[in-house]
Design an enzyme around this catalytic site. Structure first.
Site, mmCIF file in Angstrom:
data_model
loop_
_atom_site.group_PDB
_atom_site.id
_atom_site.type_symbol
_atom_site.label_atom_id
_atom_site.label_comp_id
_atom_site.label_asym_id
_atom_site.label_seq_id
_atom_site.Cartn_x
_atom_site.Cartn_y
_atom_site.Cartn_z
ATOM 1 N N VAL A 155 0.892 -1.319 -0.215
ATOM 2 C CA VAL A 155 -0.029 0.058 -0.012
ATOM 3 C C VAL A 155 0.804 1.233 -0.107
ATOM 4 C CG1 VAL A 155 -1.749 1.242 1.373
ATOM 5 C CG2 VAL A 155 -1.765 -1.323 1.138
ATOM 6 N N PRO A 156 1.306 1.761 -1.179
ATOM 7 C CA PRO A 156 2.561 2.703 -1.340
ATOM 8 C C PRO A 156 2.320 4.055 -0.730
ATOM 9 C CG PRO A 156 1.342 2.488 -3.317
ATOM 10 C CD PRO A 156 0.490 1.612 -2.369
ATOM 11 N N CYS A 157 2.370 4.310 0.542
ATOM 12 C CA CYS A 157 2.218 5.466 1.223
ATOM 13 C C CYS A 157 3.370 6.251 0.963
ATOM 14 C CB CYS A 157 1.950 5.356 2.528
ATOM 15 S SG CYS A 157 3.510 4.478 3.394
ATOM 16 N N HIS A 158 4.446 5.836 0.180
ATOM 17 C CA HIS A 158 5.705 6.637 -0.227
ATOM 18 C C HIS A 158 5.155 7.452 -1.252
ATOM 19 C CE1 HIS A 158 6.133 2.731 -2.585
ATOM 20 N NE2 HIS A 158 6.488 3.521 -3.504
#
Lengths: 188, 154
Positions: A155-158
């Site tokens: 879950v690519p919060c970056h």
């Protein structure tokens, strides 16, 4: 541990999974940033621990929040490990993994589902994320959806950054966030 | 309510000892099955366990119950006479103490009687029930087993 004991434990993990007694399986995986911790339930990937996170504390937290029937069972996480390796090698841009969202609720769940939909190589701002999750003014809550994201990378919060274009904070350290964004923007 | 540690901790800390106890109680051949049954039963019951203070004791108790089940099942099954005098297997697992190694080399009935008496702390009547013999016979097996152990460990 002896080889005989290893075999006994392998059999135990298989039987526990077959009899529905393995509520949380976990394994470690190598990455360019250090060792990752992966945990899944029968529903899907539920937690990804970054190298900056304390493994013992993460496991104790999963035991109390999900189930103490938690075993190290790498075979249960073969697919997760393979896809992450491909991602770090630049061979994969999208994860095709089942996700168990049970550690997220309400606004945070909506925000994290929104994060999961941000394509590789693109970014969104915290404000975008708040708006999309249904409350434009909840920018700080959008920040926590990222900073306390139980499944970073997948879950690519970056990919969520500040409105002024600077990366903003990251649970795995700002340096890791910068490197991830650089890696993703280099592609084709 | 006590916070239960991840079940993996119990395996890391106690699996070797549980296996050693079971090898002593049921012999090497039966120990693997009893080990699986022990840990599966423990996993099944674990989330409702109320007291996390003595997880080792809890596991060893389950192991003893599984050892008794094993002997009961064998007691009911028609056992060929030659099997009673079967050669005990020497198991060089370094995790087993010297005593367990000697116990593991006793003939099956003596081995079971000694383990059930001293590891499980069962009275003679229950050992007899577990082994499917009379209390006198259980007492005799225990006595013979201890005599041999004393001689070997002396």
């Amino acid at each position: 541990m002896t080889a005989t004991m290893d075999k006994s434990l392998e059999r135990l993990r298989e039987r526990a999974a077959a009899e529905g007694l393995l509520d949380v399986a976990y394994a470690t995986a190598d990455s360019p940033f250090g060792t990752l911790l992966l945990a899944r339930t029968p529903q899907g990937l539920v937690r990804l621990g970054l190298p900056s996170e304390d493994v013992e504390a993460t496991l104790a937290d999963l035991a109390s929040r999900i189930s103490p029937r938690l075993l190290e069972a790498p075979a249960q996480l073969d697919e997760e490990r393979r896809e992450l390796e491909d991602y770090f090698e630049g061979r994969r841009q999208e994860f095709d993994l089942a996700i168990d969202w049970q550690l997220s609720h309400g606004f945070l769940l909506r925000a994290r589902r929104g994060i999961a939909a941000i394509p590789y190589g693109e970014t969104r701002t915290y404000t975008d994320l708040a708006r999309q999750a249904g409350n434009e003014r909840a920018v700080r809550a959008a920040g926590s959806a990222c900073s306390r994201n139980p499944i970073p990378l997948v879950v690519p919060c970056h990919r969520v950054v500040r409105s002024d274009g600077t990366p903003g904070l990251y649970a795995g350290g700002v340096e890791m966030k910068k490197r991830l964004l650089a890696m993703e923007s280099q592609d084709e | 309510m006590a916070e239960l540690p991840p079940f993996q901790t119990l395996i890391d800390e106690h699996a070797t000892e549980v296996m050693a106890v079971l090898r002593g109680a049921v012999g090497r051949d039966g120990a693997e099955d009893a080990f699986q049954e022990t840990f599966l039963a423990a996993l099944r019951a674990y989330p409702s366990l109320r007291d996390a203070d003595n997880l080792r004791g809890w596991l060893v108790t389950i192991a003893h119950r599984k050892a008794i089940d094993h002997h009961r099942a064998r007691g009911r099954a028609p056992v060929p006479v030659s099997a009673v005098r079967e050669e005990a297997v020497f198991d060089p697992d370094p995790a087993d103490g010297e005593v367990w190694r000697s116990v593991a080399m006793l003939p099956p009935k003596q081995r079971a009687a000694v383990t059930l008496r001293f590891a499980s702390d069962l009275p003679h009547e229950e050992i007899a029930a577990a082994l499917g013999c009379s209390p006198e016979a259980a007492r005799r097996s225990l006595h013979e087993g201890l005599k041999r152990l004393r001689k070997e460990l002396a």
